[in-house]
Design a protein around this motif. Sequence first.
Motif, PDB file in Angstrom:
ATOM      1  N   GLN A  56       0.982  -1.387   0.016  1.00  0.00           N
ATOM      2  CA  GLN A  56      -0.022  -0.003  -0.004  1.00  0.00           C
ATOM      3  C   GLN A  56       0.843   1.144  -0.054  1.00  0.00           C
ATOM      4  O   GLN A  56       1.014   1.981   1.085  1.00  0.00           O
ATOM      5  CB  GLN A  56      -0.947   0.122   1.252  1.00  0.00           C
ATOM      6  N   ILE A  57       1.430   1.562  -1.160  1.00  0.00           N
ATOM      7  CA  ILE A  57       2.246   2.782  -1.483  1.00  0.00           C
ATOM      8  C   ILE A  57       1.533   3.964  -1.779  1.00  0.00           C
ATOM      9  O   ILE A  57       0.991   3.953  -2.918  1.00  0.00           O
ATOM     10  CB  ILE A  57       3.416   2.422  -2.102  1.00  0.00           C
ATOM     11  N   GLU A  58       1.591   4.981  -1.262  1.00  0.00           N
ATOM     12  CA  GLU A  58       1.127   6.295  -1.642  1.00  0.00           C
ATOM     13  C   GLU A  58       2.120   6.895  -2.470  1.00  0.00           C
ATOM     14  O   GLU A  58       3.437   6.299  -2.624  1.00  0.00           O
ATOM     15  CB  GLU A  58       0.849   7.315  -0.706  1.00  0.00           C
ATOM     16  N   ASN A  59       1.974   8.053  -2.947  1.00  0.00           N
ATOM     17  CA  ASN A  59       3.374   8.706  -3.814  1.00  0.00           C
ATOM     18  C   ASN A  59       4.322   8.803  -2.720  1.00  0.00           C
ATOM     19  O   ASN A  59       4.027   9.194  -1.584  1.00  0.00           O
ATOM     20  CB  ASN A  59       2.680  10.013  -4.108  1.00  0.00           C
ATOM     21  N   VAL A  60       5.528   8.689  -3.425  1.00  0.00           N
ATOM     22  CA  VAL A  60       6.700   8.717  -2.327  1.00  0.00           C
ATOM     23  C   VAL A  60       7.449  10.120  -2.798  1.00  0.00           C
ATOM     24  O   VAL A  60       7.826  10.100  -4.001  1.00  0.00           O
ATOM     25  CB  VAL A  60       7.780   7.283  -2.515  1.00  0.00           C
ATOM     26  N   PHE A  61       7.642  10.940  -1.931  1.00  0.00           N
ATOM     27  CA  PHE A  61       8.111  12.294  -2.414  1.00  0.00           C
ATOM     28  C   PHE A  61       9.535  12.369  -1.615  1.00  0.00           C
ATOM     29  O   PHE A  61       9.862  11.928  -0.778  1.00  0.00           O
ATOM     30  CB  PHE A  61       7.398  13.459  -2.102  1.00  0.00           C
ATOM     31  N   ARG A  62      10.297  13.125  -2.380  1.00  0.00           N
ATOM     32  CA  ARG A  62      11.689  13.524  -1.613  1.00  0.00           C
ATOM     33  C   ARG A  62      11.856  15.015  -2.112  1.00  0.00           C
ATOM     34  O   ARG A  62      11.463  15.393  -3.006  1.00  0.00           O
ATOM     35  CB  ARG A  62      12.680  12.674  -2.311  1.00  0.00           C
ATOM     36  N   LYS A  63      13.019  15.475  -1.144  1.00  0.00           N
ATOM     37  CA  LYS A  63      13.126  16.881  -1.512  1.00  0.00           C
ATOM     38  C   LYS A  63      13.992  16.976  -2.578  1.00  0.00           C
ATOM     39  O   LYS A  63      14.729  16.420  -3.122  1.00  0.00           O
ATOM     40  CB  LYS A  63      14.076  17.399  -0.290  1.00  0.00           C
ATOM     41  N   ASP A  64      13.474  18.243  -3.271  1.00  0.00           N
ATOM     42  CA  ASP A  64      14.134  18.703  -4.751  1.00  0.00           C
ATOM     43  C   ASP A  64      15.654  19.082  -4.461  1.00  0.00           C
ATOM     44  O   ASP A  64      15.387  20.526  -4.594  1.00  0.00           O
ATOM     45  CB  ASP A  64      13.217  19.390  -5.578  1.00  0.00           C
ATOM     46  N   ILE A  65      16.480  18.462  -4.442  1.00  0.00           N
ATOM     47  CA  ILE A  65      17.865  19.008  -4.014  1.00  0.00           C
ATOM     48  C   ILE A  65      18.581  18.723  -5.194  1.00  0.00           C
ATOM     49  O   ILE A  65      19.119  17.531  -5.540  1.00  0.00           O
ATOM     50  CB  ILE A  65      18.452  18.652  -2.696  1.00  0.00           C
ATOM     51  N   VAL A  66      19.481  19.754  -5.644  1.00  0.00           N
ATOM     52  CA  VAL A  66      20.384  19.447  -6.672  1.00  0.00           C
ATOM     53  C   VAL A  66      21.457  18.758  -6.142  1.00  0.00           C
ATOM     54  O   VAL A  66      22.049  19.240  -5.086  1.00  0.00           O
ATOM     55  CB  VAL A  66      20.825  20.816  -7.324  1.00  0.00           C
ATOM     56  N   LYS A  67      21.990  17.509  -6.786  1.00  0.00           N
ATOM     57  CA  LYS A  67      23.386  16.835  -6.186  1.00  0.00           C
ATOM     58  C   LYS A  67      24.119  16.691  -7.383  1.00  0.00           C
ATOM     59  O   LYS A  67      23.419  16.467  -8.575  1.00  0.00           O
ATOM     60  CB  LYS A  67      22.863  15.464  -5.802  1.00  0.00           C
ATOM     61  N   PRO A  68      25.574  16.776  -7.164  1.00  0.00           N
ATOM     62  CA  PRO A  68      26.415  16.369  -8.312  1.00  0.00           C
ATOM     63  C   PRO A  68      26.141  15.169  -8.947  1.00  0.00           C
ATOM     64  O   PRO A  68      26.039  14.125  -8.257  1.00  0.00           O
ATOM     65  CB  PRO A  68      27.762  16.612  -7.801  1.00  0.00           C
ATOM     66  N   SER A  69      26.328  14.990 -10.030  1.00  0.00           N
ATOM     67  CA  SER A  69      26.279  13.630 -10.774  1.00  0.00           C
ATOM     68  C   SER A  69      27.354  13.564 -11.691  1.00  0.00           C
ATOM     69  O   SER A  69      27.510  14.239 -12.615  1.00  0.00           O
ATOM     70  CB  SER A  69      25.088  13.433 -11.303  1.00  0.00           C
ATOM     71  N   LYS A  70      28.348  12.527 -11.297  1.00  0.00           N
ATOM     72  CA  LYS A  70      29.427  12.664 -12.561  1.00  0.00           C
ATOM     73  C   LYS A  70      29.629  11.432 -13.212  1.00  0.00           C
ATOM     74  O   LYS A  70      30.412  10.722 -13.648  1.00  0.00           O
ATOM     75  CB  LYS A  70      30.802  12.500 -11.522  1.00  0.00           C
ATOM     76  N   VAL A  71      28.430  11.058 -13.595  1.00  0.00           N
ATOM     77  CA  VAL A  71      28.375   9.685 -14.537  1.00  0.00           C
ATOM     78  C   VAL A  71      28.262   9.884 -16.098  1.00  0.00           C
ATOM     79  O   VAL A  71      28.545   8.785 -16.712  1.00  0.00           O
ATOM     80  CB  VAL A  71      26.899   8.806 -14.023  1.00  0.00           C
ATOM     81  N   ARG A  72      28.194  10.920 -16.392  1.00  0.00           N
ATOM     82  CA  ARG A  72      28.147  11.313 -18.086  1.00  0.00           C
ATOM     83  C   ARG A  72      29.470  10.493 -18.645  1.00  0.00           C
ATOM     84  O   ARG A  72      28.878   9.684 -19.680  1.00  0.00           O
ATOM     85  CB  ARG A  72      28.075  12.767 -18.322  1.00  0.00           C
ATOM     86  N   GLU A  73      30.632  10.734 -18.446  1.00  0.00           N
ATOM     87  CA  GLU A  73      31.700  10.155 -18.881  1.00  0.00           C
ATOM     88  C   GLU A  73      31.499   8.497 -19.045  1.00  0.00           C
ATOM     89  O   GLU A  73      31.687   7.820 -19.910  1.00  0.00           O
ATOM     90  CB  GLU A  73      32.871  10.491 -18.440  1.00  0.00           C
ATOM     91  N   SER A  74      31.186   8.168 -17.622  1.00  0.00           N
ATOM     92  CA  SER A  74      31.139   6.728 -17.491  1.00  0.00           C
ATOM     93  C   SER A  74      29.830   6.007 -18.419  1.00  0.00           C
ATOM     94  O   SER A  74      29.868   4.792 -18.673  1.00  0.00           O
ATOM     95  CB  SER A  74      31.036   6.046 -16.013  1.00  0.00           C
ATOM     96  N   VAL A  75      28.805   6.838 -18.530  1.00  0.00           N
ATOM     97  CA  VAL A  75      27.725   6.225 -19.240  1.00  0.00           C
ATOM     98  C   VAL A  75      28.087   6.199 -20.714  1.00  0.00           C
ATOM     99  O   VAL A  75      27.759   5.396 -21.541  1.00  0.00           O
ATOM    100  CB  VAL A  75      26.559   7.085 -19.240  1.00  0.00           C
TER     101      VAL A  75
END
Lengths: 96, 481
Positions: A56-75
Motif C-alpha cells: 500500500q504505497i502512496e506517492n513517495v516524495f523526496r526533497k528536490d535538491i540538486v546533487k552532483p552527478s559525475k556519471v556522464r563520461e562513464s555512461v
Amino acid sequence: MSQKFDIQQLAELVRLNLKPDERAKLSRDLEKILAYVEQLQTLETDQVQPTSHVLQIENVFRKDIVKPSKVRESVLKYAPKRSNQFFKVPKVIEET
Amino acid sequence: MELFRLTIKQAQEVVRKTPKQAGELLQALTKRIGQVDSKLKAYVRFNPNHIQLPKRSDQNAPLLGIPISVKDNMVTQDWETTCGSKILKGFVPPYDATVIKKLKEAGATIFGKCNMDEFAFGSSCETSCFGPTRNPWNVDCVPGGSSGGSAAAVASDTAIAALGSDTGGSIRQPASFCGVVGLKPTYGRVSRYGLVAFGSSLDQIGPITKTVEDAAILLNVIAGHDECDSTSADIPVPDYTSFLGKNVKGLKIGLPKEYFAEGLNPQVERKVKEAITVLRDLGAGCVEVSLPYMKYAVAVYYVVAVAEASSNLGRFDGVQYGLRAENSNLRDMYFETRNQGFGAEAKRRILLGTFVLSAGYYDAYYLKGLKVRTLIKQDFDRVFEKVDLILGPTSPTPAFKVGELTSDPLAMYLSDIYTISANLAGIPAMSIPCGFSRDGVTPPLPIGLQLMAKPFEEGTIFRAASAYEQATKWYEQKPKL
C-alpha cells in the motif's frame, strides 16, 4: 479458436523485425498461451478490485535538491556510438 | 575441510581467525571453478583478481573477505552485466546495484556473475545467450531457472553463497532442483535498485545458500529500505539469525490441498510428506487448508508478468548501451537491433505482453489478470488468519532433462505452478532441501520443500526451516563431480 492478433502488426508495435519463420512459430506459441489464459474468463470478477501492486504505497516524495552527478563520461564510455558528449544515432531529420 | 566447501558462517570464522585465509579461499574457489565449471557453466564471468583482503579496521564487517557470486542481472560498476542476453553484450554499468553496494560495504568480494535465463525469462537456464547451465547432480538435467547459474554454483561449491532474483519462482525452483536453500523475500524487503527489471511488481532479490543460517546472514546484509527504490519498504529489519535454533512447538502450518493434487510427482509428494512428519514430531501443528484460486496463478502470471516485461524491455533499442545493429535509418536500427538482440522467449513475452495491454484486449486480459491476482492474494490473507506458515512442494517434479521442455513454452511455464502465487501475493517463500528422488539408474536428484509466510514474516520461515534442517541435515550431501 480464431486468431485474435495480427502478428505482423504486433511486431510493428514492439519494434521487432521478425523473420517469416519466426512469425509462424511465435504466432502458434501465442495462440496456445492465450488459449490457456482464457480460463480466467470463467471467473466472476465484477466486484473485485484489481491488484497492480501488493504494497500500500502512496506517492513517495523526496526533497528536490540538486546533487552532483559525475556519471556522464562513464555512461558514454561504452555507448555503441558517441559524438563528444552525445549518443550518436542515424540521422532522423531529412535535409531540405 | 577444503576451503571451497565452507558455508558463509564457517568462512566468517576462518577469515576472522586468520585474515590471510581470505586470499586462499578465493584461490580455492578459482581452482574449483577450473575443475568443475566447464561441465556446468554456472558462471558467465568471474573475477579472481579483485581480491579484497580484510583490513584490520573492518573487523566487524559481517562478510569480511567472503566471496559472493551474483546473478548476472544485478548491475556491477565497471563490470559487464548482460542478463544472459545478446542485446546487453558490452554493457558496462556506471553504478552498483544497492545489493552489490551493501555486499561490498559488508566486506564481501563480488566473485562471479552467474548464468541465467535471458532477462530471467525461463525455468531451466536454457534461454541464456551463453548456452545452458547444467545441474551438478546430473549434467543431463537442467539446474532450474531463471537463477540456475547461482544455484548450480552454490551446489557445486564454486560459490560460498550467491544472490538470485525471483519473479515467479526463479530463486526457489533452481534451489529445489540443485539441493540448496533459496529465499524469495517479501516484495519490498530488498531494494530492486540496479536489478534489471522484468516484472516490477513481482521481482525480488534473495539469497541462494548452502544452509538456512547462511540465508539469514545474507538477508541481514541485503534487506532494508533504499531511497533509490520507492517500492522498498520502510519497515525495520530484524536480525534474522535470531530466529535460528529455536523450536517449532506451537507453530501452526497449513498444508494447501491444491499443492498435493494431480500433477505432483509421487517421489516429490512422498518426500514432502516425510518432511511434514518431521515437523510434526518437532512439535508443529499441521492442518489442511485450501487456496482455491491457486490454479489460476500461472494464467494470471502470464498476463501480468509479460505485460510488465514488455514495458520494461522497451528501453533496449541500441541507442545508449549494449548491442546496436548499424543501419542508416533510425527506425530500421531499432527493429533490427531488437530482433537480433532478443532470443525467442524474450520475443514471445514482449509480443504477448503488448497484446494483453493493447486497446480492445486490456480489460479482457490485463485488467482481468489484476482482478484474479486480488482473489489469489485474498486466499493467502484468509489462510494466514489461521496459520503461521504454509508448506508444500517447491516444484511438481525434480529437475527435468536439458531440452525436454524447450519446444513447449506452456509446459515450461507450468513447472512454476507452486511458486508463482507467492510473487502475485508479495509474500516471502523459501525452498529448502527435503531429500532425493531415486530411480536406481540415474544419479539422485534433489527435492525442495517450500515454506511461505505472511508479508515481512521471514523470521517465521527461518525458525521452521532451521529446525527442519537441523533435524535432517540434507545439506551434508554433495553432488559427485
